[in-house]
Design a protein around this motif. Structure first.
Motif, PDB file in Angstrom:
ATOM      1  N   VAL A 164       0.833  -1.196   0.000  1.00  0.00           N
ATOM      2  CA  VAL A 164       0.000   0.000   0.000  1.00  0.00           C
ATOM      3  C   VAL A 164       0.868   1.246   0.000  1.00  0.00           C
ATOM      4  N   GLU A 165       0.260   2.355  -0.423  1.00  0.00           N
ATOM      5  CA  GLU A 165       0.906   3.662  -0.366  1.00  0.00           C
ATOM      6  C   GLU A 165       0.460   4.352   0.922  1.00  0.00           C
ATOM      7  N   ILE A 166       1.429   4.733   1.744  1.00  0.00           N
ATOM      8  CA  ILE A 166       1.136   5.351   3.035  1.00  0.00           C
ATOM      9  C   ILE A 166       1.591   6.806   2.986  1.00  0.00           C
ATOM     10  N   PRO A 167       0.708   7.763   3.234  1.00  0.00           N
ATOM     11  CA  PRO A 167       1.104   9.178   3.217  1.00  0.00           C
ATOM     12  C   PRO A 167       2.213   9.455   4.228  1.00  0.00           C
ATOM     13  N   LEU A 168       3.196  10.250   3.818  1.00  0.00           N
ATOM     14  CA  LEU A 168       4.296  10.568   4.722  1.00  0.00           C
ATOM     15  C   LEU A 168       3.808  11.295   5.972  1.00  0.00           C
ATOM     16  N   ALA A 169       2.697  12.015   5.845  1.00  0.00           N
ATOM     17  CA  ALA A 169       2.151  12.729   7.009  1.00  0.00           C
ATOM     18  C   ALA A 169       1.782  11.768   8.141  1.00  0.00           C
ATOM     19  N   ASP A 170       1.472  10.516   7.780  1.00  0.00           N
ATOM     20  CA  ASP A 170       1.124   9.533   8.813  1.00  0.00           C
ATOM     21  C   ASP A 170       2.314   9.147   9.672  1.00  0.00           C
ATOM     22  N   PHE A 171       3.533   9.440   9.180  1.00  0.00           N
ATOM     23  CA  PHE A 171       4.732   9.097   9.936  1.00  0.00           C
ATOM     24  C   PHE A 171       5.207  10.247  10.814  1.00  0.00           C
ATOM     25  N   ALA A 172       4.656  11.446  10.600  1.00  0.00           N
ATOM     26  CA  ALA A 172       5.127  12.622  11.326  1.00  0.00           C
ATOM     27  C   ALA A 172       4.874  12.478  12.826  1.00  0.00           C
ATOM     28  N   ASN A 173       5.884  12.848  13.592  1.00  0.00           N
ATOM     29  CA  ASN A 173       5.794  12.854  15.063  1.00  0.00           C
ATOM     30  C   ASN A 173       5.432  11.496  15.646  1.00  0.00           C
ATOM     31  N   ARG A 174       5.828  10.441  14.947  1.00  0.00           N
ATOM     32  CA  ARG A 174       5.596   9.096  15.468  1.00  0.00           C
ATOM     33  C   ARG A 174       6.924   8.356  15.533  1.00  0.00           C
ATOM     34  N   ALA A 175       7.106   7.609  16.592  1.00  0.00           N
ATOM     35  CA  ALA A 175       8.334   6.835  16.750  1.00  0.00           C
ATOM     36  C   ALA A 175       7.979   5.383  17.036  1.00  0.00           C
ATOM     37  N   ALA A 176       8.683   4.494  16.403  1.00  0.00           N
ATOM     38  CA  ALA A 176       8.468   3.074  16.656  1.00  0.00           C
ATOM     39  C   ALA A 176       9.305   2.658  17.860  1.00  0.00           C
ATOM     40  N   VAL A 177       8.662   2.155  18.874  1.00  0.00           N
ATOM     41  CA  VAL A 177       9.365   1.689  20.063  1.00  0.00           C
ATOM     42  C   VAL A 177       8.933   0.266  20.386  1.00  0.00           C
ATOM     43  N   CYS A 178       9.765  -0.409  21.123  1.00  0.00           N
ATOM     44  CA  CYS A 178       9.450  -1.760  21.584  1.00  0.00           C
ATOM     45  C   CYS A 178       8.741  -1.621  22.931  1.00  0.00           C
ATOM     46  N   ALA A 179       7.431  -1.651  22.901  1.00  0.00           N
ATOM     47  CA  ALA A 179       6.650  -1.382  24.112  1.00  0.00           C
ATOM     48  C   ALA A 179       6.949  -2.411  25.195  1.00  0.00           C
ATOM     49  N   VAL A 180       7.303  -1.938  26.371  1.00  0.00           N
ATOM     50  CA  VAL A 180       7.636  -2.856  27.462  1.00  0.00           C
ATOM     51  C   VAL A 180       6.405  -3.526  28.043  1.00  0.00           C
ATOM     52  N   THR A 181       5.228  -3.082  27.610  1.00  0.00           N
ATOM     53  CA  THR A 181       3.992  -3.739  28.039  1.00  0.00           C
ATOM     54  C   THR A 181       3.444  -4.648  26.946  1.00  0.00           C
ATOM     55  N   GLY A 182       4.182  -4.785  25.843  1.00  0.00           N
ATOM     56  CA  GLY A 182       3.713  -5.566  24.719  1.00  0.00           C
ATOM     57  C   GLY A 182       4.185  -7.009  24.739  1.00  0.00           C
ATOM     58  N   ARG A 183       3.760  -7.746  23.724  1.00  0.00           N
ATOM     59  CA  ARG A 183       4.031  -9.179  23.663  1.00  0.00           C
ATOM     60  C   ARG A 183       5.520  -9.481  23.459  1.00  0.00           C
ATOM     61  N   ILE A 184       6.174  -8.716  22.576  1.00  0.00           N
ATOM     62  CA  ILE A 184       7.576  -8.993  22.268  1.00  0.00           C
ATOM     63  C   ILE A 184       8.440  -8.865  23.516  1.00  0.00           C
ATOM     64  N   PHE A 185       8.229  -7.776  24.275  1.00  0.00           N
ATOM     65  CA  PHE A 185       9.022  -7.603  25.490  1.00  0.00           C
ATOM     66  C   PHE A 185       8.651  -8.652  26.533  1.00  0.00           C
ATOM     67  N   GLY A 186       7.370  -9.025  26.568  1.00  0.00           N
ATOM     68  CA  GLY A 186       6.965 -10.097  27.471  1.00  0.00           C
ATOM     69  C   GLY A 186       7.648 -11.406  27.125  1.00  0.00           C
ATOM     70  N   ASP A 187       7.773 -11.695  25.819  1.00  0.00           N
ATOM     71  CA  ASP A 187       8.494 -12.897  25.384  1.00  0.00           C
ATOM     72  C   ASP A 187       9.952 -12.828  25.825  1.00  0.00           C
TER      73      ASP A 187
END
Length: 205
Positions: A164-187
């Motif tokens: 899909v084509e994702i507008p660049l505006a959707d990425f503004a002021n967003r950071a990808a983090v590994c949430a410590v409350t999420g499944r990956i960190f729980g694993d």
């Protein structure tokens, strides 16, 4: 994973062996977490930028592991240097967190044999595998089709296996983090058995 294997072999080869692996990850700990999950049973603790930690609690934990099984493996992401605390609050880490952590271990734990592994940029300098090559080719093809079709200011990605084509505006002021409350960190926690070295100011998004 191969760098964790190196540290694990070295640490197990000496009395009270400690292996420290410093991986890329200035703002997020995805690489460090996934490397640990790919080496189940080898890593005793993984430190990531999303999770603050008490250096005193970490030292106690490492000493307990050394008393228990005579070796300990730590994986640390480079961005952890801003997340260190002690009994007096935040700790200033000058320079690279890897050598700093090694100095803390040497200065506070008795009779340890410490091995430090820093793969630096060799992690991302590796040649792509077949799946990576195919995926990147498809991204490029869809980007070219989008541009020829008149689309601008977009990025190509996959959503539910569709390109899909994702507008660049959707990425503004967003950071990808590994949430410590999420499944990956729980694993990760289940894999390493590490405690919560500190609960303050954790990333939750």
């Amino acid at each position: 994973k191969k760098f964790i294997d190196v540290a694990a072999v070295e640490a197990r080869s000496f009395p009270r062996g400690v292996g420290v692996v410093r991986l890329m990850g200035r703002d997020a700990g995805f690489l460090a977490v996934h490397a640990c999950l790919a080496a189940p049973g080898d890593v005793d603790a993984c430190l990531v930028p999303e999770k603050s930690f008490s250096v005193d609690a970490l030292l106690r934990y490492v000493n307990e592991k050394l008393d228990e099984k005579d070796h300990c493996i730590l994986v640390v992401a480079e961005g952890v240097n801003t997340r260190v605390i002690d009994g007096n609050g935040p700790v200033t880490v000058d320079g690279d967190v890897g050598p700093w952590l090694c100095a803390q271990l040497k200065n506070n734990l008795e009779s340890i044999s410490l091995k430090y592994v820093d793969p630096s940029y060799s992690v991302r300098a590796a040649p792509s595998n077949a799946a990576d090559t195919i995926f990147c080719s498809r991204l490029a093809q869809h980007a070219a089709h989008g541009a020829l079709g008149g689309s601008t200011a977009f990025a190509v990605g996959t959503v539910n296996t569709n390109y899909v084509e994702i507008p660049l505006a959707d990425f503004a002021n967003r950071a990808a983090v590994c949430a410590v409350t999420g499944r990956i960190f729980g694993d990760l926690v289940r894999s390493t058995g590490q405690p919560a070295f500190d609960n303050d100011a954790d990333a939750s998004c």
